[in-house]
Design an enzyme around this catalytic site. Structure first.
Site, PDB file in Angstrom:
ATOM      1  N   HIS A 295       0.815  -1.212   0.000  1.00 10.91           N
ATOM      2  CA  HIS A 295       0.000   0.000   0.000  1.00 10.91           C
ATOM      3  C   HIS A 295       0.850   1.264   0.000  1.00 10.91           C
ATOM      4  CE1 HIS A 295      -3.853  -1.928   0.472  1.00 10.91           C
ATOM      5  NE2 HIS A 295      -3.344  -2.706   1.404  1.00 10.91           N
TER       6      HIS A 295
ATOM      7  N   CYS B 283       0.352   1.843  -5.637  1.00 11.77           N
ATOM      8  CA  CYS B 283      -0.360   2.915  -6.333  1.00 11.77           C
ATOM      9  C   CYS B 283       0.595   4.088  -6.537  1.00 11.77           C
ATOM     10  CB  CYS B 283      -1.570   3.374  -5.527  1.00 11.77           C
ATOM     11  SG  CYS B 283      -2.827   2.100  -5.379  1.00 11.77           S
TER      12      CYS B 283
END
Length: 102
Positions: A17, A78
């Site tokens: 993440h 991301c």
């Protein structure tokens, strides 16, 4: 990410993440530079990789996790901490590994 992956052999992909708090998890990858070291362990050996590239790809580009003949690591997160369709991909080549002694 693949059942057949092994540290120090072929492509070793890991996903993590990227949060708004940029010093957590894979957030620091946005500032990583070519030549930086990435160290991972399986608690039997440490594997040291040198960063060779950093790219932004589409979330649909899944081929970065495929096996290769190179001893490399592929870190995927991301490209920013908010809603995004891009992925930051950092690749590194294995430069050293060493076993642990008790």
């Amino acid at each position: 990410m693949r059942r057949d992956q092994k540290m120090g052999e072929g492509n070793y992909p890991l996903a993590g993440h990227h949060l708004k708090q940029k010093n957590l998890l894979f957030g620091p990858l946005e500032n990583i530079k070519t030549g930086a070291q990435i160290v991972i362990t399986d608690f039997k050996k440490d594997y040291i990789y040198s960063v060779t590239s950093k790219d932004i790809i589409s979330e649909m580009d899944a081929d970065v996790v495929e096996e290769t003949n190179k001893k490399e690591i592929t870190l995927i997160t991301c490209d920013k901490a908010v809603k995004t369709e891009g992925r930051l991909v950092v690749k590194g080549e294995l430069v050293d590994s060493f076993g642990h002694t008790n």
